[in-house]
Structure formats: structure tokens, C-alpha cells
Design an enzyme around this catalytic site. Structure first.
Site, PDB file in Angstrom:
ATOM      1  N   TYR A  33     -11.445 -39.366 -12.418  1.00 54.12           N
ATOM      2  CA  TYR A  33     -12.201 -40.570 -12.719  1.00 54.12           C
ATOM      3  C   TYR A  33     -13.254 -40.833 -11.662  1.00 54.12           C
ATOM      4  CZ  TYR A  33      -9.680 -43.253  -9.115  1.00 54.12           C
ATOM      5  OH  TYR A  33      -9.190 -43.715  -7.927  1.00 54.12           O
ATOM      6  N   ARG A 103       4.441 -30.646 -25.311  1.00 55.72           N
ATOM      7  CA  ARG A 103       4.408 -31.012 -23.899  1.00 55.72           C
ATOM      8  C   ARG A 103       4.796 -29.799 -23.073  1.00 55.72           C
ATOM      9  NH1 ARG A 103       7.610 -32.259 -19.755  1.00 55.72           N
ATOM     10  NH2 ARG A 103       6.819 -33.768 -18.237  1.00 55.72           N
ATOM     11  N   LYS A 150     -10.652 -36.691  -7.259  1.00 55.69           N
ATOM     12  CA  LYS A 150     -10.464 -38.114  -7.608  1.00 55.69           C
ATOM     13  C   LYS A 150      -9.594 -38.141  -8.871  1.00 55.69           C
ATOM     14  CE  LYS A 150     -13.010 -42.499  -7.593  1.00 55.69           C
ATOM     15  NZ  LYS A 150     -12.151 -43.229  -6.658  1.00 55.69           N
ATOM     16  N   GLU A 182      -7.299 -41.419   5.580  1.00 50.75           N
ATOM     17  CA  GLU A 182      -8.112 -42.471   4.947  1.00 50.75           C
ATOM     18  C   GLU A 182      -7.166 -43.619   4.631  1.00 50.75           C
ATOM     19  OE1 GLU A 182      -9.583 -41.062   1.123  1.00 50.75           O
ATOM     20  OE2 GLU A 182      -7.731 -39.960   0.770  1.00 50.75           O
TER      21      GLU A 182
END
Ligand SMILES: Cc1ncc(COP(=O)(O)O)c(C=O)c1O
Length: 291
Positions: A33, A103, A150, A182
Site C-alpha cells: 500500500y 488457499r 510497504k 524506525e
């Protein structure tokens, strides 16, 4: 106003935008994202967000689904649908592997990715009126080792914020092997004797866009800014600590592990830098959308 979102080629009311339970983002958190700040209808540093999106996608073996120009056009259409052409907002874009009826942990490489765009209201920080300061604690970085992606699977970050909250802090500065990486939602900068330092953008951190803009601005202003390893104890000796992200821009952390950072108030370099950042941001927006 009905909130209009974009899902797989269509703009529709949020309530009607539904995903398959077999989408691999639902089953495996398998998606990436971007969050882009939009000022007065103009996305800031969309090119840098796009570069990072492509890195995230390619690393998880999804082909980029649009180019930069198409993404920008989609954003403009989304803003128009929501009557946000001249407003501030945060654009959320998510691309997942797509859905399939079985799955399996093995990646099916032939799926049509799921593409989601929506916006959220955003009040940009206004440090001249109201400085938003953060209280942080240090915590062990227990996340995986590919934090440069991300990725939507953010369980590590979410649980760590919960741990910070239990200690009455807003967020945690994460430590791996004695070094600062971070925070759970921001990049970290320290200031010591007017020199700015921030951890190197390796695989263990997200290379934040606000981080990149902060470094670029420091270089432009000839303020020394080093990208280097930062030891945990340098945090305790720092004159200032800054947290950067697209939504908080550059924010001061004034308390670390219940002790004041520097004087316990936003530091002098931050006060100077944030004014420069405001000008720089407006210059970037004016340059990107000159015609
Ligand atoms: C873990 C992490 N690091 C850093 C950042 C800052 O990135 P950006 O400046 O691109 O918003 C974020 C933002 O969400 C983040 O989640």
C-alpha cells in the site's frame, strides 16, 4: 456525501465495494500500500510514492498495475467523485495479489491483482498554530526483516504500538541489535550539536517519503544530515528527536522512556527546519503541477 471509493476499475459507494473472502490480502495479508498526502487536491511527491510502490510490488512478485500517469489520473477522478478537488486528504492505495478459490501458501502467479483507492480527510500539521509533540518509548524491533516493503501485513507494528500505549506513550522507537531502526509508523531522526542523523535506508526500515524529503531539504539548506547507524544510547544523548511520516510531516518527540528529550520542548533546529519544510513542500507542489 456518499464516500466514493475505487475498486478494480470502478468507482462506487464504499458500502458497495466488497472483496472476496478468498482475496489473498484477507487470507495472508498479501498486499502492499501507499499513503499519499494531498494538499488542496495536489498529491505531494507522487513520483517518489510511485517508485516505492513499484519496489514493494516487484519484491512480492506483482507486476505494477498502472504507471505513474494513470495512477495520478485515477486519483484526480477519485477526488472529483468525492468533491475533494480543492481539499486536503490522505490517499490510500492498496494492491493485493488478488483472489483464488484455493488457499495455498504457494503464490499463484496468474491472478488479477485487487486494486483499492480511497481517501480520508486530513488536517495537515500546522506547527505555527499548534505543535503536535510525541511521547515515545524504546522497544525491541520484533518485526520481520523486510520492512522496506510497504506491506499491508502490519501485525508487528500494531502489537508494538499497543505495547507503547500500555506505557502511556504514543509510539515506540524500535531497536534491533542495539541500533535504531524506525518507529512503528514513522522514520526517526536525531539531532546532536546541530547535526542531523537518521538510520540508513536498508531492508530493516521503510524508506519514508517524508524521510527522503527531510534529507533532501537538509542537503539543500546545507544543514549536515548523515544517513548512518544510530546506536540506542545516542537517543538518550540526543538534543532533539524527530519523527517523520507523510501525515505527521516532521514532528518532535519530546519524551523518551518518560525522560525529556533535550529540554523536553520542540528543539531549535526543529523550529527552524519546520518553517523551511513548509516552503519546500509548497515549492515541490508548485513545481509538480506548474501547468
Ligand atoms: C513503519 C513506517 N516507517 C516509516 C513511515 C513513514 O513513511 P512515509 O514518510 O512514506 O509516510 C511509515 C508510514 O506509514 C511507516 O509505517
Amino acid at each position: 456525501m456518499t464516500e466514493i471509493v475505487y475498486l478494480n476499475g470502478q468507482f462506487k459507494p464504499a458500502k458497495e465495494a466488497t472483496l472476496s473472502i478468498y482475496d489473498r490480502s484477507v487470507l495472508f495479508g498479501e498486499g502492499v500500500y501507499e499513503v499519499v498526502p494531498i494538499y488542496n487536491g495536489k498529491p505531494l511527491a507522487l513520483d517518489l510514492h510511485y517508485q516505492r510502490l513499484v519496489i514493494s510490488l516487484k519484491t512480492i512478485f506483482i507486476q505494477p498495475v498502472f504507471d505513474l500517469k494513470t495512477w495520478h489520473e485515477l486519483i484526480l477522478q477519485l477526488l472529483q467523485h468525492n468533491d475533494y478537488q480543492h481539499k486536503n486528504c490522505l490517499l490510500y492505495t492498496q494492491i493485493t495479489r488478488g483472489s483464488t478459490f484455493s488457499r495455498s501458501h504457494k503464490i499463484p502467479h496468474d491472478l488479477q491483482p485487487t486494486v483499492i483507492l480511497f481517501i480520508q480527510p486530513f488536517v495537515p500539521p500546522d506547527p505555527l498554530q499548534n505543535v503536535i509533540c510525541f511521547k515515545v518509548v524504546t522497544l525491541a524491533d520484533k518485526r520481520w526483516q523486510r520492512c522496506f516493503i510497504k506491506a499491508t501485513s502490519l501485525l508487528g507494528n500494531i502489537l508494538s504500538i499497543e505495547e507503547a500505549k500500555a506505557q502511556q506513550a504514543d509510539d515506540a522507537i524500535l531497536i534491533r541489535n542495539g541500533l535504531v531502526t524506525e518507529s512503528n509508523i514513522s522514520n526517526v531522526f536525531i539531532v546532536k550539536n546541530n547535526i542531523i542523523s537518521t538510520p540508513i535506508a536498508n531492508e530493516l526500515i521503510l524508506n519514508g517519503i517524508a524521510r527522503q524529503l527531510t534529507i533532501a531539504l537538509a542537503h539543500q539548506q546545507q544543514i549536515t544530515c548523515h544517513e548512518r547507524d544510530i546506536k540506542e544510547n545516542e537517543l538518550y544523548e540526543a538534543d532533539e528527536i524527530w519523527l517523520t511520516s507523510s501525515s505527521k510531516e516532521i514532528a518532535p518527540a519530546i519524551e523518551l522512556n518518560n525522560q525529556p528529550v533535550g529540554t523536553g520542548r520542540p528543539g531549535p533546529l526543529w523550529c527552524k527546519f519546520i518553517k523551511l519544510f513548509e516552503v519546500y513542500k509548497n515549492q515541490l507542489l508548485a513545481k509538480s503541477y506548474a501547468n
